[in-house]
Design an enzyme around this catalytic site. Structure first.
Site, short mmCIF file in Angstrom:
data_model
loop_
_atom_site.label_atom_id
_atom_site.label_comp_id
_atom_site.label_asym_id
_atom_site.label_seq_id
_atom_site.Cartn_x
_atom_site.Cartn_y
_atom_site.Cartn_z
N CYS A 1 0.87 -1.18 0.00
CA CYS A 1 0.00 0.00 0.00
C CYS A 1 0.91 1.23 0.00
O CYS A 1 0.84 2.09 0.89
CB CYS A 1 -0.96 0.00 1.17
SG CYS A 1 -1.95 -1.51 1.30
N ALA A 2 1.77 1.30 -1.01
CA ALA A 2 2.92 2.21 -1.01
C ALA A 2 2.58 3.67 -1.25
O ALA A 2 3.28 4.55 -0.76
CB ALA A 2 3.93 1.75 -2.05
N ALA A 3 1.57 3.96 -2.05
CA ALA A 3 1.27 5.36 -2.39
C ALA A 3 0.88 6.13 -1.11
O ALA A 3 0.26 5.55 -0.21
CB ALA A 3 0.14 5.43 -3.41
N GLY B 1 4.07 7.31 -1.41
CA GLY B 1 5.46 7.02 -1.72
C GLY B 1 6.51 7.53 -0.77
O GLY B 1 7.70 7.28 -0.98
N LYS C 1 7.22 6.53 2.25
CA LYS C 1 7.89 5.40 2.90
C LYS C 1 8.75 4.64 1.89
O LYS C 1 9.83 4.14 2.25
CB LYS C 1 6.85 4.50 3.55
CG LYS C 1 6.05 5.18 4.65
CD LYS C 1 5.00 4.26 5.23
CE LYS C 1 4.13 4.99 6.25
NZ LYS C 1 3.26 6.00 5.62
N ASP D 1 0.87 -1.22 -4.77
CA ASP D 1 -0.34 -0.45 -4.47
C ASP D 1 -1.41 -0.83 -5.47
O ASP D 1 -1.10 -1.16 -6.63
CB ASP D 1 -0.07 1.06 -4.52
CG ASP D 1 -1.14 1.86 -3.80
OD1 ASP D 1 -0.94 2.17 -2.60
OD2 ASP D 1 -2.18 2.17 -4.41
N CYS E 1 -2.77 5.06 9.63
CA CYS E 1 -2.88 6.47 10.03
C CYS E 1 -4.27 6.71 10.62
O CYS E 1 -4.97 7.66 10.26
CB CYS E 1 -2.61 7.40 8.85
SG CYS E 1 -3.65 7.11 7.40
#
Length: 448
Positions: free
Chosen positions: A260-262, A264, A266, A281, A376
């Site tokens: 779930c990279a977006a 970006g 991290k 993602d 988050c």
């Protein structure tokens, strides 16, 4: 004289255009449930709005942000001055009044200008023209009664929808719920993660170095014009969002997945730390932005567009960072539209998805490999409860407690169980706008 009149007319027209864009954006967000970040730039780059100068574009952002952060107070204030709501066909009147009220109550805009431009907007729309006197009267009265109205309001409670307030009271207590809401009323600072030399960049940008290593500043002007942006020296990332990637420790040369990279941030951290990163993602469009950011930063990663519930890596990873999809209630500081677009009913389904993703991700780790699970969100169902379930389900899975020294010595960010829990009211500063963190949860788990 004619030149002065022409200049005055141009300024008035620009002011009107800015307010019209603000009304359009509020309508899209509150009536149609669209995300502010999706609407804002497209609205500013369409039609007459595309001709707005930087100052007026900033005004649009300020009006919309204020109208959303103070939505409860504005609704309450207008309700005190109106005997009845306008008919459904005149629903845009609500947004015109909200834009005017935001300026009169909370912004450094002359009352007469806010009133005049609101009336002009109403007159310009046939359905709203019959209500021009209402707009004029309500906003003028608002200016006269501003101090009395504001002094009689419970700002924190009004600006937080019931569903959110009740959740926070239950999980954190009424005092903390009020502290969260107070932080959400403030426009947040800009946090950035630097590739190197935080002290040097802090001096160049006029920023403060936070205990966690992030830089914090209050920017003036577009972010992409700040020193170091074009050369890829840093990227925008909330100080709390920058912590989970650091919990993986020394990852140089290791095969690491950012799930779930977006958007970006991290991924950039992991790549900058020397890892061989696979960024996954579900959104190809959002991954395009990840690629663009990595290119600007001079960093590389394998980019994969895939649904994690229907994807399997070619080989297991040494380490994984899973920033799971969540209600994002920890990011209200930066996304003031979020409380008004949601109702909390999605949390149960999100928690089920998170559990499935964590279960899958754990199976993609090498024996002895570590995963940092984070969200988050301020909701325990999306944080603490997920880790408790995983520890119960997988024999031999163990929590590797986070130590204060790993996060700048901020011991109050570490829970009794050894997990990370940041709150909007953390990291207080003498200057209110330099205070606060996004609400994050993170736990570090080691596979047997």
């Amino acid at each position: 004289m004619s030149s002065k009149r022409s200049q005055s007319a141009d300024l008035a027209q620009a002011g009107l255009a800015a307010r019209r864009v603000a009304v359009d954006i509020l309508e899209s967000v509150t009536d149609r449930g669209r995300r502010l970040e999706d609407v804002l730039e497209s609205a500013l780059n369409a039609g007459a709005a595309s001709a707005l100068i930087a100052k007026d574009r900033a005004l649009v952002r300020a009006i919309v942000g204020t109208a959303l952060r103070r939505k409860g107070q504005i609704t309450d204030a207008l309700g005190r001055l109106m005997k009845s709501r306008p008919p459904a066909k005149a629903h845009r009147l609500d947004h015109i009044l909200a834009v005017g009220a935001a300026q009169i109550l909370f912004m450094d805009v002359p009352d007469h200008a806010a009133v005049s431009l609101a009336v002009t907007q109403a007159v310009a729309e046939p359905r709203l023209r019959p209500f021009k006197n209402l707009v004029n009267g309500v906003l003028r009265n608002l200016g006269r009664q501003r101090d009395a109205i504001l002094s009689g309001q419970d700002a924190e409670r009004l600006n937080t929808p019931d569903w959110l307030w009740q959740r926070w009271e239950k999980a954190y207590g009424p005092e903390n719920a009020r502290r969260f809401a107070a932080m959400h009323a403030l426009e947040p600072s800009l946090d950035i993660t630097v590739r190197s030399d935080p002290g040097g960049w802090a001096e160049r940008l006029g920023a403060a170095v936070l205990p966690t290593g992030s830089l914090r500043l209050i920017p003036s002007g577009p972010i992409d014009r700040l020193d170091g942006f074009a050369e890829g020296a840093w990227w925008v990332q909330d100080a709390a969002a920058a912590l989970p990637a650091r919990l993986l420790g020394d990852i140089a040369g290791k095969r690491v997945a950012d799930l779930c990279a977006a958007p970006g941030g991290k991924t950039a951290q992991l790549a900058a730390a020397g890892a061989n990163v696979t960024a996954v993602d579900i959104s190809a469009a959002r991954l395009k932005r990840v690629e663009e950011n990595l290119a600007r930063l001079g960093l590389g990663a394998e980019i994969v567009a895939a649904d994690l519930t229907d994807w399997t890596p070619e080989a297991p990873f040494d380490a994984i960072l899973l920033d799971a999809p969540c209600s994002a209630t920890g990011t209200v500081r930066r996304h003031p539209d979020l409380p008004w677009r949601r109702s909390g009913t999605e949390i149960e389904s999100l928690a089920a998805l998170q559990a499935e993703m964590l279960r899958q991700a754990l199976s993609w780790l090498k024996p002895g490999g570590e995963i940092v699970y984070c969200t988050c969100s301020l909701e325990p169902e999306e944080g603490e409860a997920q880790v408790a379930r995983a520890l119960q389900e997988m024999p031999g899975l163990e929590r590797r407690p986070i130590e204060a020294g790993e996060i700048g010595g901020l011991a109050d960010l570490v829970t009794a169980d050894g997990d990370l829990r940041t709150l909007p009211c953390h990291l207080s500063s003498a200057e209110a706008r330099l205070s606060g963190l996004d609400g994050f949860f993170a736990a570090r788990l080691r596979r047997p």
